[in-house]
Write a protein that holds these residues in place. Structure first.
Motif, PDB file in Angstrom:
ATOM      1  N   VAL A 111       0.862  -1.177   0.000  1.00  0.00           N
ATOM      2  CA  VAL A 111       0.000   0.000   0.000  1.00  0.00           C
ATOM      3  C   VAL A 111       0.901   1.229   0.000  1.00  0.00           C
ATOM      4  O   VAL A 111       1.776   1.362   0.864  1.00  0.00           O
ATOM      5  CB  VAL A 111      -0.929   0.036   1.233  1.00  0.00           C
ATOM      6  N   LEU A 112       0.695   2.109  -0.980  1.00  0.00           N
ATOM      7  CA  LEU A 112       1.478   3.336  -1.077  1.00  0.00           C
ATOM      8  C   LEU A 112       0.601   4.511  -0.665  1.00  0.00           C
ATOM      9  O   LEU A 112      -0.492   4.699  -1.201  1.00  0.00           O
ATOM     10  CB  LEU A 112       1.993   3.537  -2.502  1.00  0.00           C
ATOM     11  N   CYS A 113       1.098   5.301   0.306  1.00  0.00           N
ATOM     12  CA  CYS A 113       0.329   6.429   0.830  1.00  0.00           C
ATOM     13  C   CYS A 113       1.114   7.724   0.678  1.00  0.00           C
ATOM     14  O   CYS A 113       2.352   7.732   0.733  1.00  0.00           O
ATOM     15  CB  CYS A 113       0.014   6.235   2.318  1.00  0.00           C
ATOM     16  N   GLU A 114       0.375   8.812   0.494  1.00  0.00           N
ATOM     17  CA  GLU A 114       0.943  10.143   0.667  1.00  0.00           C
ATOM     18  C   GLU A 114       0.786  10.477   2.136  1.00  0.00           C
ATOM     19  O   GLU A 114      -0.325  10.618   2.644  1.00  0.00           O
ATOM     20  CB  GLU A 114       0.212  11.162  -0.205  1.00  0.00           C
ATOM     21  N   SER A 115       1.908  10.582   2.842  1.00  0.00           N
ATOM     22  CA  SER A 115       1.839  10.654   4.306  1.00  0.00           C
ATOM     23  C   SER A 115       1.175  11.921   4.808  1.00  0.00           C
ATOM     24  O   SER A 115       0.557  11.926   5.872  1.00  0.00           O
ATOM     25  CB  SER A 115       3.239  10.530   4.903  1.00  0.00           C
ATOM     26  N   SER A 116       1.304  13.016   4.055  1.00  0.00           N
ATOM     27  CA  SER A 116       0.673  14.284   4.444  1.00  0.00           C
ATOM     28  C   SER A 116       0.702  15.212   3.243  1.00  0.00           C
ATOM     29  O   SER A 116       1.201  14.854   2.171  1.00  0.00           O
ATOM     30  CB  SER A 116       1.409  14.921   5.636  1.00  0.00           C
ATOM     31  N   SER A 117       0.229  16.430   3.445  1.00  0.00           N
ATOM     32  CA  SER A 117       0.220  17.403   2.355  1.00  0.00           C
ATOM     33  C   SER A 117       1.612  17.894   2.000  1.00  0.00           C
ATOM     34  O   SER A 117       1.797  18.547   0.973  1.00  0.00           O
ATOM     35  CB  SER A 117      -0.659  18.598   2.737  1.00  0.00           C
ATOM     36  N   SER A 118       2.618  17.594   2.833  1.00  0.00           N
ATOM     37  CA  SER A 118       3.984  18.024   2.548  1.00  0.00           C
ATOM     38  C   SER A 118       4.637  17.216   1.445  1.00  0.00           C
ATOM     39  O   SER A 118       5.704  17.574   0.959  1.00  0.00           O
ATOM     40  CB  SER A 118       4.844  17.949   3.815  1.00  0.00           C
ATOM     41  N   GLY A 119       4.015  16.083   1.056  1.00  0.00           N
ATOM     42  CA  GLY A 119       4.495  15.349  -0.108  1.00  0.00           C
ATOM     43  C   GLY A 119       5.265  14.085   0.176  1.00  0.00           C
ATOM     44  O   GLY A 119       5.702  13.412  -0.761  1.00  0.00           O
ATOM     45  N   GLY A 120       5.488  13.710   1.444  1.00  0.00           N
ATOM     46  CA  GLY A 120       6.206  12.480   1.754  1.00  0.00           C
ATOM     47  C   GLY A 120       5.398  11.249   1.367  1.00  0.00           C
ATOM     48  O   GLY A 120       4.199  11.319   1.090  1.00  0.00           O
ATOM     49  N   ARG A 121       6.074  10.110   1.324  1.00  0.00           N
ATOM     50  CA  ARG A 121       5.424   8.860   0.946  1.00  0.00           C
ATOM     51  C   ARG A 121       5.704   7.784   2.000  1.00  0.00           C
ATOM     52  O   ARG A 121       6.816   7.697   2.533  1.00  0.00           O
ATOM     53  CB  ARG A 121       5.933   8.371  -0.418  1.00  0.00           C
ATOM     54  N   HIS A 122       4.683   6.981   2.292  1.00  0.00           N
ATOM     55  CA  HIS A 122       4.811   5.801   3.140  1.00  0.00           C
ATOM     56  C   HIS A 122       4.429   4.589   2.302  1.00  0.00           C
ATOM     57  O   HIS A 122       3.337   4.550   1.719  1.00  0.00           O
ATOM     58  CB  HIS A 122       3.891   5.883   4.365  1.00  0.00           C
ATOM     59  N   LEU A 123       5.299   3.610   2.249  1.00  0.00           N
ATOM     60  CA  LEU A 123       5.006   2.381   1.522  1.00  0.00           C
ATOM     61  C   LEU A 123       4.902   1.253   2.546  1.00  0.00           C
ATOM     62  O   LEU A 123       5.876   0.946   3.240  1.00  0.00           O
ATOM     63  CB  LEU A 123       6.100   2.098   0.491  1.00  0.00           C
ATOM     64  N   TRP A 124       3.711   0.642   2.643  1.00  0.00           N
ATOM     65  CA  TRP A 124       3.419  -0.343   3.683  1.00  0.00           C
ATOM     66  C   TRP A 124       3.395  -1.762   3.113  1.00  0.00           C
ATOM     67  O   TRP A 124       2.880  -1.999   2.016  1.00  0.00           O
ATOM     68  CB  TRP A 124       2.066  -0.049   4.329  1.00  0.00           C
ATOM     69  N   ILE A 125       3.942  -2.698   3.902  1.00  0.00           N
ATOM     70  CA  ILE A 125       3.909  -4.123   3.576  1.00  0.00           C
ATOM     71  C   ILE A 125       3.560  -4.882   4.846  1.00  0.00           C
ATOM     72  O   ILE A 125       4.098  -4.586   5.925  1.00  0.00           O
ATOM     73  CB  ILE A 125       5.272  -4.615   3.043  1.00  0.00           C
ATOM     74  N   ALA A 126       2.672  -5.867   4.731  1.00  0.00           N
ATOM     75  CA  ALA A 126       2.294  -6.711   5.884  1.00  0.00           C
ATOM     76  C   ALA A 126       2.814  -8.123   5.648  1.00  0.00           C
ATOM     77  O   ALA A 126       2.219  -8.884   4.870  1.00  0.00           O
ATOM     78  CB  ALA A 126       0.781  -6.717   6.064  1.00  0.00           C
ATOM     79  N   PRO A 127       3.935  -8.513   6.275  1.00  0.00           N
ATOM     80  CA  PRO A 127       4.478  -9.859   6.073  1.00  0.00           C
ATOM     81  C   PRO A 127       3.568 -10.925   6.686  1.00  0.00           C
ATOM     82  O   PRO A 127       3.077 -10.764   7.810  1.00  0.00           O
ATOM     83  CB  PRO A 127       5.836  -9.818   6.796  1.00  0.00           C
ATOM     84  N   ALA A 128       3.350 -11.978   5.962  1.00  0.00           N
ATOM     85  CA  ALA A 128       2.540 -13.090   6.477  1.00  0.00           C
ATOM     86  C   ALA A 128       3.315 -13.800   7.588  1.00  0.00           C
ATOM     87  O   ALA A 128       4.409 -14.316   7.368  1.00  0.00           O
ATOM     88  CB  ALA A 128       2.211 -14.061   5.356  1.00  0.00           C
ATOM     89  N   GLY A 129       2.775 -13.807   8.800  1.00  0.00           N
ATOM     90  CA  GLY A 129       3.451 -14.429   9.922  1.00  0.00           C
ATOM     91  C   GLY A 129       4.516 -13.585  10.562  1.00  0.00           C
ATOM     92  O   GLY A 129       5.155 -14.024  11.519  1.00  0.00           O
ATOM     93  N   GLY A 130       4.750 -12.381  10.055  1.00  0.00           N
ATOM     94  CA  GLY A 130       5.763 -11.499  10.617  1.00  0.00           C
ATOM     95  C   GLY A 130       7.116 -11.665   9.954  1.00  0.00           C
ATOM     96  O   GLY A 130       7.358 -12.598   9.185  1.00  0.00           O
ATOM     97  N   TYR A 131       8.016 -10.741  10.267  1.00  0.00           N
ATOM     98  CA  TYR A 131       9.356 -10.708   9.677  1.00  0.00           C
ATOM     99  C   TYR A 131      10.331 -10.391  10.796  1.00  0.00           C
ATOM    100  O   TYR A 131      10.128  -9.433  11.557  1.00  0.00           O
ATOM    101  CB  TYR A 131       9.410  -9.640   8.582  1.00  0.00           C
ATOM    102  N   SER A 132      11.387 -11.167  10.935  1.00  0.00           N
ATOM    103  CA  SER A 132      12.303 -11.002  12.065  1.00  0.00           C
ATOM    104  C   SER A 132      13.022  -9.658  11.983  1.00  0.00           C
ATOM    105  O   SER A 132      13.142  -9.048  10.916  1.00  0.00           O
ATOM    106  CB  SER A 132      13.327 -12.132  12.087  1.00  0.00           C
ATOM    107  N   SER A 133      13.517  -9.198  13.132  1.00  0.00           N
ATOM    108  CA  SER A 133      14.206  -7.905  13.191  1.00  0.00           C
ATOM    109  C   SER A 133      15.491  -7.927  12.368  1.00  0.00           C
ATOM    110  O   SER A 133      15.834  -6.915  11.737  1.00  0.00           O
ATOM    111  CB  SER A 133      14.516  -7.546  14.647  1.00  0.00           C
ATOM    112  N   ALA A 134      16.205  -9.053  12.342  1.00  0.00           N
ATOM    113  CA  ALA A 134      17.435  -9.146  11.554  1.00  0.00           C
ATOM    114  C   ALA A 134      17.132  -9.065  10.064  1.00  0.00           C
ATOM    115  O   ALA A 134      17.825  -8.365   9.305  1.00  0.00           O
ATOM    116  CB  ALA A 134      18.174 -10.445  11.878  1.00  0.00           C
TER     117      ALA A 134
END
Length: 647
Positions: A111-134
């Motif tokens: 999911v790609l979002c415009e984070s605010s009116s300032s123009g930044g972008r947030h790109l979201w991913i939901a890993p199935a079962g989670g993703y380790s910190s490493a």
């Protein structure tokens, strides 16, 4: 149909409110609470911090909130790639679209979002079962090596790394807006961890080189030939069709190649109209897979601003050596650990390095030393006071004083003293080591080095380059506004985000009086502007103009030329001394300094220096020698001008 094929309609966005955002946050949050902002006494949200916790109850917070990305076990349930638009909103769009293209190719829902009116972008991913910190850290570092607008810190912090969720409010009154994809991609995690591992390997394999000369185009090239001579890598970037997969990065590499080749601004403006690789300065990414033409004023303002930045980086690279491949990877790993600890120290203890002008100079010299080490890949590096001064934007005597203080205080260690033409050798103190245990050495002859080490090296090298170039300007020398004022200006990198004086002083470790004085100087020069929410950098970069008005334009360039002449005279005297102390039969025949040579040998080897000037009693005449060096007499190309000098 893929969930990322179409963006929601404008009517859908208009119907969204804080209740919808809060309900989405409650369903995708890995924790049972979020962090919220706190209003100031005047009711405003001036400080971008989230100090309070708010449980996931039915009642939404009254202020903007951010959501932790990992659960209490440190497993990332959501990944957010934050592309910051504070320095270049178009670059954030280009970078986010480039990463989204990789995700689409690999079939990773996002999911790609415009984070605010300032123009930044947030790109979201939901890993199935989670993703380790490493695994998350490896992916974040690989992505940061590609995209210079990516703020990957939240992905390196499994404990408190957080981001504002899709649809959530921003402190400026706007909301996060979904551009591509739907919330279902986050509500029903479907990103295969193996696909994310494949993404990490893809980014590592195609990461840009840390040194421009080793970089390659990000797309196919045409037969375009620039109107002025460029390096081989510069020609390749200029000929990249439509800017390649990341037009903003390609366009900046074109500027960097032009700056390294000595082009003028007029040459660059001509190339911006014709070169395929400079598409970024002609058209703008619409965020919908298409591009539209820029207005003349917008294109000119953007080109000029980026050109000044390219000039600064080109001057920095002219002082630093080429990258070298370390023979022992354990040395490189230790170096990167120490450098990262150094960067963390500078961030967590800013007051130690800014309380006085001398402390600020020590900070810059320390960063310059780390920059040389990362560029060479060596934990021990030879560094002259002139090179360090040029890198840090200070004089050689100031650099020498800072070096002595750093050694005395145990921040760096002098491994070997100065020896004739060889500079002293230094290494970062062991207080920057992250582990006290011994690191097992690897054999000298390794197979191909691990890509993750070189990816991390590129990221850290870019961080050090930014720290050095942001405040390295004629205006921030001692004759101008000073080094600490340059640090304040560098901190205000954003042209759209404002910072209060108190926040600025706290972040940089300055006392309020020093911060006020610096802001006053910058405001008098119209380099910063006062807004209702704080101070911000002016949209127009007037540093060159102000330096010219103060009569200090070209200070750093003149200093570099003066140091070059000092080095040449020193090398000449060392050659003279070596001849004086050698056996008579071993001394080469030397011409007088004013002799007119008909030709010079092109073979490599030791330089044949002319006789050093002497006074009437036979002693070395250093003043006359400096006169010859300043006049360029030692250069064979100036041999037809020797008559005037000799006279």
């Amino acid at each position: 149909m893929s969930p990322n094929t179409h963006a929601p309609s404008p009517d859908t966005h208009a119907s969204l409110n804080t209740h919808d955002a809060w309900q989405l946050t409650r369903r995708i949050s890995p924790r049972d609470s979020v962090r919220t902002m706190v209003r100031e006494a005047d009711g405003g949200l001036h400080i971008n911090a989230y100090p309070h916790l708010h449980t996931l109850s039915t009642q939404a917070p009254s202020t903007p909130w951010c959501m932790r990305l990992a659960d209490t076990d440190g497993t990332f349930k959501q990944l957010c790639f934050d592309f910051d638009a504070k320095t270049d909103d178009d670059a954030a769009v280009e970078d986010s679209e480039a990463l989204a293209a990789h995700l689409t190719t690999l079939g990773i829902p996002h999911v790609l979002c415009e984070s605010s009116s300032s123009g930044g972008r947030h790109l979201w991913i939901a890993p199935a079962g989670g993703y380790s910190s490493a695994q998350t850290a490896a992916l974040a570092i690989a992505a940061r090596a590609h995209y210079r607008t990516l703020d990957h810190g939240m992905l390196l912090n499994p404990r408190e790394g957080a981001a504002r969720p899709p649809l959530s409010p921003h402190r400026n009154g706007s909301h996060s807006r979904i551009l591509h994809g739907t919330p279902h991609a986050l509500l029903e995690p479907a990103a295969d961890p193996q696909q994310l591992d494949a993404l990490t390997e893809l980014l590592r394999a195609t990461a840009p080189a840390s040194h421009p000369a080793d970089s390659s185009p990000s797309g196919p090239t045409s037969n375009h030939n620039p109107h002025r001579t460029l390096s081989r890598w510069g020609k390749a970037h200029m000929a990249t069709t439509r800017g390649g997969t990341n037009p903003s990065w390609t366009a900046f590499m074109c500027l960097l190649a032009a700056a390294s080749a000595g082009w003028s601004l007029r040459d660059v403006e001509h190339a911006a109209r014709t070169a395929p690789g400079m598409e970024h300065y002609r058209t703008k990414n619409t965020g919908r897979g298409t591009r539209r033409p820029r207005s003349t004023s917008e294109a000119t303002e953007r080109l000029h601003r980026q050109w000044l930045k390219a000039l600064g980086i080109a001057q920095l690279h002219s002082t630093t050596p080429q990258n070298s491949e370390p023979r022992d990877l354990s040395d490189l790993s230790e170096l990167l650990d120490r450098t990262q600890t150094l960067l963390n120290t500078l961030h967590t203890s800013p007051g130690r390095w800014t309380r006085t002008e001398a402390a600020a100079n020590q900070r810059s010299v320390l960063i310059a030393l780390a920059h040389l080490m990362v560029q060479t890949g060596k934990t021990t590096v030879a560094a002259s006071i002139r090179d360090l001064g040029l890198l840090a934007g200070i004089g050689r005597t100031t650099a020498a004083t800072a070096l002595r203080t750093l050694v005395d205080n145990g921040w760096i260690t002098k491994v070997h003293p100065t020896d004739g033409p060889n500079a002293a050798e230094f290494e970062l103190s062991h207080r920057f080591s992250t582990s006290s245990g011994n690191v097992r050495s690897q054999p000298f002859k390794n197979p191909r080095p691990p890509t993750e080490l070189f990816t991390a090296r590129s990221v850290i090298a870019q961080q050090l380059t930014d720290l050095l170039t942001d405040q390295r300007h004629d205006l921030f020398t001692r004759a101008g506004f000073g080094h600490r004022t340059g640090m304040v200006y560098a901190h205000l990198r954003s042209i759209d985000r404002s910072v209060t004086k108190d926040t600025l002083a706290s972040t940089l470790g300055l006392d309020p009086r020093t911060a006020s004085r610096a802001l006053g100087l910058l405001r008098s020069a119209r380099l910063v502007v006062k807004r209702s929410t704080g101070w911000a950098r002016s949209r127009q970069d007037r540093r060159d103009t102000v330096a010219r008005q103060l009569g200090i334009r070209g200070t750093l360039q003149a200093r570099a030329e003066r140091y070059r002449r000092e080095r040449e005279q020193w090398a000449w005297w060392l050659a003279e001394y070596a001849t004086m102390t050698s056996q008579p039969r071993q001394r080469p025949r030397r011409h007088h300094v004013t002799s007119r040579l008909l030709f010079t040998a092109d073979e490599g080897g030791e330089r044949n220096w002319p006789r050093y000037p002497r006074d009437t009693v036979g002693r070395a005449d250093h003043r006359t020698a400096r006169t010859y060096v300043d006049a360029g007499v030692l250069s064979p190309t100036s041999r037809w001008k020797l008559g005037d000098v000799a006279a």
